[in-house]
Scaffold this active site. Structure first.
Site, mmCIF file in Angstrom:
data_model
loop_
_atom_site.group_PDB
_atom_site.id
_atom_site.type_symbol
_atom_site.label_atom_id
_atom_site.label_comp_id
_atom_site.label_asym_id
_atom_site.label_seq_id
_atom_site.Cartn_x
_atom_site.Cartn_y
_atom_site.Cartn_z
ATOM 1 N N GLU A 64 0.821 -1.208 0.000
ATOM 2 C CA GLU A 64 0.000 0.000 0.000
ATOM 3 C C GLU A 64 0.861 1.267 0.000
ATOM 4 O O GLU A 64 1.994 1.264 0.486
ATOM 5 C CB GLU A 64 -0.927 0.000 1.227
ATOM 6 N N CYS A 89 3.534 8.486 1.458
ATOM 7 C CA CYS A 89 4.072 7.526 2.413
ATOM 8 C C CYS A 89 4.254 6.207 1.661
ATOM 9 O O CYS A 89 3.274 5.609 1.216
ATOM 10 C CB CYS A 89 3.060 7.388 3.560
ATOM 11 N N CYS A 129 6.317 -7.320 7.107
ATOM 12 C CA CYS A 129 7.466 -6.875 7.894
ATOM 13 C C CYS A 129 7.838 -7.990 8.870
ATOM 14 O O CYS A 129 6.960 -8.657 9.422
ATOM 15 C CB CYS A 129 7.141 -5.605 8.678
ATOM 16 N N CYS A 172 6.331 -6.115 15.597
ATOM 17 C CA CYS A 172 5.687 -5.232 16.584
ATOM 18 C C CYS A 172 4.199 -5.614 16.609
ATOM 19 O O CYS A 172 3.513 -5.507 15.590
ATOM 20 C CB CYS A 172 5.851 -3.761 16.208
ATOM 21 N N CYS A 199 1.103 -3.409 15.243
ATOM 22 C CA CYS A 199 1.138 -2.906 13.868
ATOM 23 C C CYS A 199 0.555 -3.944 12.913
ATOM 24 O O CYS A 199 0.953 -5.113 12.935
ATOM 25 C CB CYS A 199 2.592 -2.593 13.514
ATOM 26 N N CYS A 204 -1.460 5.347 10.261
ATOM 27 C CA CYS A 204 -0.222 4.687 10.692
ATOM 28 C C CYS A 204 -0.530 3.339 11.309
ATOM 29 O O CYS A 204 -1.380 3.240 12.192
ATOM 30 C CB CYS A 204 0.485 5.505 11.758
HETATM 31 N N1 SAH Z 1 9.048 0.072 10.134
HETATM 32 C C1 SAH Z 1 9.195 1.469 10.244
HETATM 33 C C2 SAH Z 1 8.319 2.247 9.289
HETATM 34 C C3 SAH Z 1 6.934 1.735 9.053
HETATM 35 S S1 SAH Z 1 5.825 1.799 10.434
HETATM 36 C C4 SAH Z 1 8.944 1.903 11.681
HETATM 37 O O1 SAH Z 1 8.486 1.103 12.474
HETATM 38 O O2 SAH Z 1 9.267 3.048 11.975
HETATM 39 C C5 SAH Z 1 5.351 3.515 10.404
HETATM 40 C C6 SAH Z 1 4.967 4.102 11.748
HETATM 41 O O3 SAH Z 1 3.684 3.609 12.162
HETATM 42 C C7 SAH Z 1 5.925 3.758 12.863
HETATM 43 O O4 SAH Z 1 6.204 4.917 13.619
HETATM 44 C C8 SAH Z 1 5.146 2.757 13.676
HETATM 45 O O5 SAH Z 1 5.579 2.674 14.999
HETATM 46 C C9 SAH Z 1 3.756 3.311 13.541
HETATM 47 N N2 SAH Z 1 2.685 2.382 13.901
HETATM 48 C C10 SAH Z 1 2.655 1.050 13.744
HETATM 49 N N3 SAH Z 1 1.485 0.548 14.179
HETATM 50 C C11 SAH Z 1 0.756 1.586 14.630
HETATM 51 C C12 SAH Z 1 -0.564 1.725 15.171
HETATM 52 N N4 SAH Z 1 -1.347 0.673 15.328
HETATM 53 N N5 SAH Z 1 -0.982 2.966 15.496
HETATM 54 C C13 SAH Z 1 -0.193 4.063 15.305
HETATM 55 N N6 SAH Z 1 1.046 4.001 14.782
HETATM 56 C C14 SAH Z 1 1.524 2.777 14.441
HETATM 57 FE FE1 SF4 Z 2 7.518 -3.382 10.993
HETATM 58 FE FE2 SF4 Z 2 5.232 -2.309 11.810
HETATM 59 FE FE3 SF4 Z 2 7.235 -2.656 13.544
HETATM 60 FE FE4 SF4 Z 2 7.412 -0.754 11.597
HETATM 61 S S1 SF4 Z 2 5.951 -0.819 13.297
HETATM 62 S S2 SF4 Z 2 8.979 -2.267 12.231
HETATM 63 S S3 SF4 Z 2 6.304 -1.827 9.938
HETATM 64 S S4 SF4 Z 2 6.134 -4.297 12.475
#
Ligand code: SAH
Ligand code: SF4
Length: 366
Positions: A100, A113, A120, A124, A127, A340
């Site tokens: 996306e 973006c 990934c 986390c 996410c 995000c």
């Molecule tokens: N992997 C990289 C970039 C992609 S994630 C990273 O983690 O920075 C992009 C952003 O979305 C990151 O700051 C991540 O912490 C945030 N993010 C992930 N899941 C989220 C959620 N459920 N609500 C708000 N932000 C989230």
């Molecule tokens: Fe990967 Fe999501 Fe963690 Fe960013 S926040 S490193 S996209 S699992």
């Protein structure tokens, strides 16, 4: 010559650098006239045209180029939110993988973006991309083409900023991501200060970034400023704990002169307490960093909800009281699952979170 594809995948239109396009023209024409390279380059990177539409080229050549330079992104869906100011695409890549891209228009800028991986591997839990697991890296061309396609859709507005904050961990796909940075800068003409790489904290990647010629912005997704909590929220912290992360960030700041951003998704009663603010403010201050706060967006695989608007405001006040520099980010694209952490491209018909669940999550009292 670099045609930065991946083994087993077709090399797509924006995977070729100028030298590779020259070799391609030579193989098609039997010679390599420099003006043809220029016309092709201009067509792809200035006019953002499909090869068939590059009218400065003879039609027979256009047809052969269209075959040799396939697009890397087939539009699967395009959704519009925020009264037309946010657009999200779901792309099908040449091997069927899905990713996306989100385009956000603001009064003074338009930001795209981009995704750097399908899925990934960082795990986390909060996410949606992390919840789907790792599928594959994106090639340089697949990353660059996301910017091109967004710009084509932007009407009269110019895509001024690119954030590498879509699906995937950019520094786990370093070479191809950096190839895209250089192309977006050199060929599409965006300045380094308008490019931001967001990382969960891959220390070797940050150190490498610090050594690059182009000083791009760095955003680190921190979410916790003590190792116990961060180990839980962001598993990669067990490998590179906060002290090492801070040291790598310091190197990036010193070598690029850029201000570091720290991202923090506020999770109800998890990382939104006064003691979290105190630790976070001290971490941020020691690096002269700017803090971006965002309430956690709901995802299907994570039970905890985001902090209420009141708790977000209180947390921001607390940080400021401890001398930190804070912005509360306005959430974009929630109704089209483009916010995000909501990017999850492994489904076509089932929405990520059913609307009733989303409303319930945001409407819950403090
Ligand atoms: N992997 C990289 C970039 C992609 S994630 C990273 O983690 O920075 C992009 C952003 O979305 C990151 O700051 C991540 O912490 C945030 N993010 C992930 N899941 C989220 C959620 N459920 N609500 C708000 N932000 C989230
Ligand atoms: Fe990967 Fe999501 Fe963690 Fe960013 S926040 S490193 S996209 S699992």
């Amino acid at each position: 010559m670099i045609s930065a594809g991946l083994p087993g995948l077709p090399v797509t239109r924006y995977d070729h650098d100028r030298a590779a396009l020259g070799s391609l023209l030579e193989s098609l024409l039997g010679e390599q006239p420099s003006y043809r390279i220029e016309q092709l380059w201009h067509g792809l990177y200035v006019d953002l045209s499909d090869p068939m539409q590059i009218m400065t080229l003879p039609s027979a050549l256009r047809e052969r180029l269209a075959e040799s330079l396939p697009s890397g992104l087939a539009e699967e869906t395009r959704s519009v939110g925020d009264g037309g100011e946010t657009v999200k695409w779901l792309w099908r890549l040449t091997d069927g993988a899905l990713v996306e891209t989100v385009l956000m228009h603001y009064e003074e800028r338009s930001t795209v973006c981009v995704s750097t991986q399908s899925g990934c591997a960082m795990g986390c839990g909060f996410c949606a991309t992390g919840q789907m697991g790792f599928d594959r890296h994106l090639t340089t061309g697949e990353i660059v083409e996301q910017v091109v396609r967004a710009q084509r859709d932007a009407g009269g507005r110019r895509v001024s900023n690119v954030v590498f904050m879509g699906m995937g961990e950019p520094l786990a796909n370093y070479e191809r991501t950096w190839g895209a940075v250089e192309r977006i800068h050199g060929a599409l003409g965006l300045s380094a200060r308008h490019l931001t790489i967001s990382t969960v904290g891959l220390v070797p990647g940050i150190v490498r970034l610090a050594g690059e010629q182009l000083p791009v912005n760095l955003a680190v997704s921190l979410h916790a400023a003590d190792d116990d909590l961060r180990d839980e929220l962001v598993p990669i912290n067990r490998r590179w704990p906060l002290a090492e992360l801070a040291e790598a960030c310091r190197r990036h700041i010193d070598s690029t002169g850029r201000r570091l951003s720290l991202e923090w998704a506020l999770i109800h009663e998890t990382n939104d307490r006064p003691e979290d603010a105190l630790r976070f403010a001290s971490f941020a201050r020691s690096l002269g960093a700017h803090i971006n706060l965002i309430p956690l967006n709901p995802t299907p695989g994570w039970p905890t909800r985001g902090s209420s608007a009141q708790r977000v405001a209180d947390f921001a006040d607390e940080l400021r009281a401890h001398g930190a520099n804070v912005t509360v980010r306005r959430t974009r694209g929630t109704e089209i699952d483009a916010a995000c952490g909501q990017l999850r491209a492994d489904r076509l018909d089932t929405p990520v979170a059913a609307p009733d669940r989303r409303q319930a999550a945001t409407a819950l009292p403090d």
